[in-house]
Design a protein around this motif. Sequence first.
Motif, PDB file in Angstrom:
ATOM      1  N   HIS A  73       0.868  -1.192   0.000  1.00 31.89           N
ATOM      2  CA  HIS A  73       0.000   0.000   0.000  1.00 31.89           C
ATOM      3  C   HIS A  73       0.895   1.231   0.000  1.00 31.89           C
ATOM      4  N   GLN A  76       0.279   4.006   2.750  1.00 36.35           N
ATOM      5  CA  GLN A  76       0.544   3.675   4.154  1.00 36.35           C
ATOM      6  C   GLN A  76       2.023   3.820   4.508  1.00 36.35           C
ATOM      7  N   LEU A  87      -5.888  -6.090  13.007  1.00 34.80           N
ATOM      8  CA  LEU A  87      -6.336  -5.513  11.740  1.00 34.80           C
ATOM      9  C   LEU A  87      -7.434  -4.447  11.834  1.00 34.80           C
ATOM     10  N   TRP A  90      -6.610  -1.457  13.926  1.00 34.23           N
ATOM     11  CA  TRP A  90      -5.444  -0.792  13.320  1.00 34.23           C
ATOM     12  C   TRP A  90      -5.881   0.059  12.128  1.00 34.23           C
ATOM     13  N   LEU A  91      -6.807  -0.485  11.320  1.00 28.85           N
ATOM     14  CA  LEU A  91      -7.323   0.295  10.180  1.00 28.85           C
ATOM     15  C   LEU A  91      -7.989   1.572  10.676  1.00 28.85           C
ATOM     16  N   ARG A 197     -11.439  -2.963  -1.504  1.00 32.21           N
ATOM     17  CA  ARG A 197     -10.513  -3.076  -0.357  1.00 32.21           C
ATOM     18  C   ARG A 197     -10.591  -4.458   0.281  1.00 32.21           C
ATOM     19  N   PHE A 198     -11.780  -4.822   0.746  1.00 34.28           N
ATOM     20  CA  PHE A 198     -12.122  -6.178   1.158  1.00 34.28           C
ATOM     21  C   PHE A 198     -13.632  -6.221   1.318  1.00 34.28           C
ATOM     22  N   HIS A 225      -8.081  -8.129  -0.345  1.00 35.34           N
ATOM     23  CA  HIS A 225      -7.635  -8.861   0.841  1.00 35.34           C
ATOM     24  C   HIS A 225      -8.596 -10.012   1.121  1.00 35.34           C
ATOM     25  N   GLU A 228      -7.617 -12.626   6.435  1.00 35.19           N
ATOM     26  CA  GLU A 228      -6.353 -12.220   7.058  1.00 35.19           C
ATOM     27  C   GLU A 228      -6.403 -12.410   8.569  1.00 35.19           C
ATOM     28  N   ASP A 315       3.291  -5.844   2.068  1.00 28.06           N
ATOM     29  CA  ASP A 315       2.100  -5.270   2.716  1.00 28.06           C
ATOM     30  C   ASP A 315       2.427  -4.073   3.607  1.00 28.06           C
TER      31      ASP A 315
HETATM   32  N1  GUN Z   1      -7.730  -5.342   4.921  1.00 25.35           N
HETATM   33  C1  GUN Z   1      -8.451  -4.303   4.459  1.00 25.35           C
HETATM   34  N2  GUN Z   1      -7.677  -3.201   4.325  1.00 25.35           N
HETATM   35  C2  GUN Z   1      -6.443  -3.560   4.694  1.00 25.35           C
HETATM   36  C3  GUN Z   1      -5.203  -2.864   4.767  1.00 25.35           C
HETATM   37  O1  GUN Z   1      -5.080  -1.679   4.459  1.00 25.35           O
HETATM   38  N3  GUN Z   1      -4.132  -3.583   5.209  1.00 25.35           N
HETATM   39  C4  GUN Z   1      -4.220  -4.896   5.549  1.00 25.35           C
HETATM   40  N4  GUN Z   1      -3.129  -5.541   5.964  1.00 25.35           N
HETATM   41  N5  GUN Z   1      -5.370  -5.566   5.494  1.00 25.35           N
HETATM   42  C5  GUN Z   1      -6.468  -4.906   5.078  1.00 25.35           C
END
Ligand code: GUN
Length: 429
Positions: A73, A76, A87, A90-91, A197-198, A225, A228, A315
């Motif tokens: 990214h 970031q 995750l 953190w987002l 994004r996801f 993604h 995760e 990542d």
């Molecule tokens: N899943 C959705 N957005 C992100 C991101 O910005 N980083 C990570 N590692 N996982 C995500």
Amino acid sequence: MIHAFRAELLSVPDDPAHGGIPVHHPDGLMVVEDGLVVAFGAFADLGDRFADVPIEHFPGGMIVPGFVDAHIHYPQTDRIAAHGEQLLQWLDRHIFPEERRFADRAHADAVAAFFLDELLRNGTTSALVFATVHAASVDALFEAALERDMRIVSGKVLMDAGPETLRDTVDSGRVDSEALIRRWRGRGRLGYAVTPRFVLTSSDAQLAAAGALVAQNPDVLMHTHLAENHGEVAAVAERFPKAVDYLAVYDRFGLVTDRSVFAHGIHLDDRALARMAAAGSGIAFCPTSNLFLGSGLFDLVRADRYGVTVGLGSDVGAGTSFSAFATMGEAYKVGQLRGNSLDPFRALYLASTGGARLMGLEDRIGALKVGQEADFVVLDPAATPLLARRTAGASLAERLFALQMLGDDRAVAHCYLQGRRAHSRQDHA
Ligand code: GUN
Ligand code: ZN
């Protein structure tokens, strides 16, 4: 223009897990014409044939293919090493506020320039890159990549169910993506990836629109993604109680194809892996990120068993290093925790041709095969006093492994794009 490079040469064009043999010439010659590799072999075999060609000689250096970062990214960059949280928290706490800054084009330009230079400093010549929800964040990255002539694939992030002030809509996401695809198609060495994004940040309608974009544009990738983090997987299951698993949600919207790259894929069962292999989708394994966020230990051997294509990703910003060496080193440690030791040649394969295959670019980059683009790195296996001691007199496998465990940007003496020098370590400039 034709020129040549003499050094130790190493490349891993085929996966050692499937019988691939590394190509190694202790004293080799690589000949480059108009940015493409035209010969790659032993100096003793090629020296006479190319006697009239100017040669750059790197005694003690090792030439390997430029690294391919299969998931990173760029927005970031300034939030790398943000303390605390897994995750989803953190987002919210670190990443979404940072990505809002990319509404400002000047900010995007500045970060894109730093980001690409940092990739080159680390010997990474190609990457599959998340931008932000802002279409201009893609323009900023592509313009900077075009200036440097790098092979970069990226796309505007689709996230109509994202946090307020960091959202698009189904319509704006589609219209912006279509305009970017049109605007950048065929320019330089750039490629587009439709980038939801996801699952959790898109509505059903937007996921369907993403699937339509992928179907309508056979030259684009799909980048997202997958599985995760346990909290993420549980939230997806709650929203889609009838879906057999997380991958099935993407599948339902036409997002599981041979052009799909899924970052992480840690928490997947056998069905999902079998489906990914059948569809020809790939996984970007991002070990520094998975350890940093406490996401889990990717099971490479299990992915192999199903024949899923895998590459390595940093990542960044969840990942903690731009260096492919750090990524390979942490991939080894994840393997150790799973009871499998990753072979150093396989690690190099994953960081080069593996990523190129994920991006559908294995004909052009990743192995320095004759006909491929001459994106390469001149490594210095004696870059630090410790590396010099550990690699002195060591076998090729030992030297490569030492670089993966101990190496960083200091081991990158020079980085070349299409045979042109794009970076040199300061004391080599
Ligand atoms: N899943 C959705 N957005 C992100 C991101 O910005 N980083 C990570 N590692 N996982 C995500
Ligand atoms: Zn990511």
